[in-house]
Enzyme design. Sequence first.
Site, PDB file in Angstrom:
ATOM      1  N   LYS A  80       0.851  -1.210   0.000  1.00 31.93           N
ATOM      2  CA  LYS A  80       0.000   0.000   0.000  1.00 31.93           C
ATOM      3  C   LYS A  80       0.873   1.241   0.000  1.00 31.93           C
ATOM      4  O   LYS A  80       2.052   1.205   0.403  1.00 31.93           O
ATOM      5  CB  LYS A  80      -0.939   0.025   1.208  1.00 31.93           C
ATOM      6  N   ASP A 137      -2.088  -1.782  10.420  1.00 32.58           N
ATOM      7  CA  ASP A 137      -2.298  -1.739   8.964  1.00 32.58           C
ATOM      8  C   ASP A 137      -2.865  -3.049   8.404  1.00 32.58           C
ATOM      9  O   ASP A 137      -3.198  -3.118   7.215  1.00 32.58           O
ATOM     10  CB  ASP A 137      -0.964  -1.472   8.240  1.00 32.58           C
TER      11      ASP A 137
END
Length: 312
Positions: free
Chosen positions: A11, A138
Amino acid sequence: MSALSISAPAKINLHLEVLGLRPDGYHELAMVMQSIDLHDSLEFQPTADASIRLHSDGPELPTDGSNLIVKAAELLRSRVGLPELGASCRLHKRIPIGAGLAGGSSDGAATLVGLDALWGLGLGKRRLQALAAELGSDVPFCLEGGTQLCFGRGERLEPVEQALAGERAALLLKHPDASVSTPWAYGRCRELRSDYYLDNEEDFEGRRQQLRQGPLLAALAGTGPLPPLRNDLQAVVAPEVESVRTGLELLRRQPGTLAVAMSGSGPSLFALYPDLASAEVARTGLAGTLEALGFEAWCCRCGGSGVSLVTA
Ligand code: C5P
């Protein structure tokens, strides 16, 4: 049973705003995270002796209980109360380590999905998301993927409609000698900026609402130009890490660049382009300088999903 393959995408942070400190010691964040198509590959097989084993082709990565893959496997099997389950995992590492690209978190998310399927647990999205949040801030995003607003520690997700997802692309840079510890980056942020932290839920929600209704979300929906990207950790990491300063400057100077930022706690940097071809042009334009300075570079597409089963 035959092997099962999972793709674990990295990401980037299109927005990372530190709102304040939480009672649990973590930071309250307002982020926009974006999956990219740079990914690790994981292959799982059952073991007969209840062992959990990890083999990685990246020699610098620990393969013991400190690796999020092993942690995720142990957490999953203990929560379902089946200690007799075992698995071996082969990891093909492509996402740079310690880079702010959530490589470790995505591997952890891939393990939850892979072993849920391999062990036939059928836990479902909600229970997997709860386990993901225990593994790391995350990890829930990595499970879900795409483009998401991430609040709380990062685990509270709200999907974002991305009109240009799949078209937009990023050029990523990382210097192999640079690595940033996430706890260090947040600790430094607290040292330097805590006087400006907000301290109540009403103010946190005010900032979340500004982000939901702000120019970044409008740009992602295709109704406005991309504004400059904000990453509060960039301001604390850049003064300490020369390659972050140099890389950002190089990317900013490239023609056709839409926006530039550090990802997460760094030290990886990215520039956004309207499409993959433009990102490739920028990389080619920078090739000599990147080589001279020793930067690694990747061109990747934005969009897509989180961790996913790879079907043959
Ligand atoms: O959740 P995760 O293990 O990925 O977090 C790593 C470290 O980053 C935490 O121990 C904490 O120091 C810092 N962190 C934080 N606030 C967050 C997320 C991470 O302070 N929202």
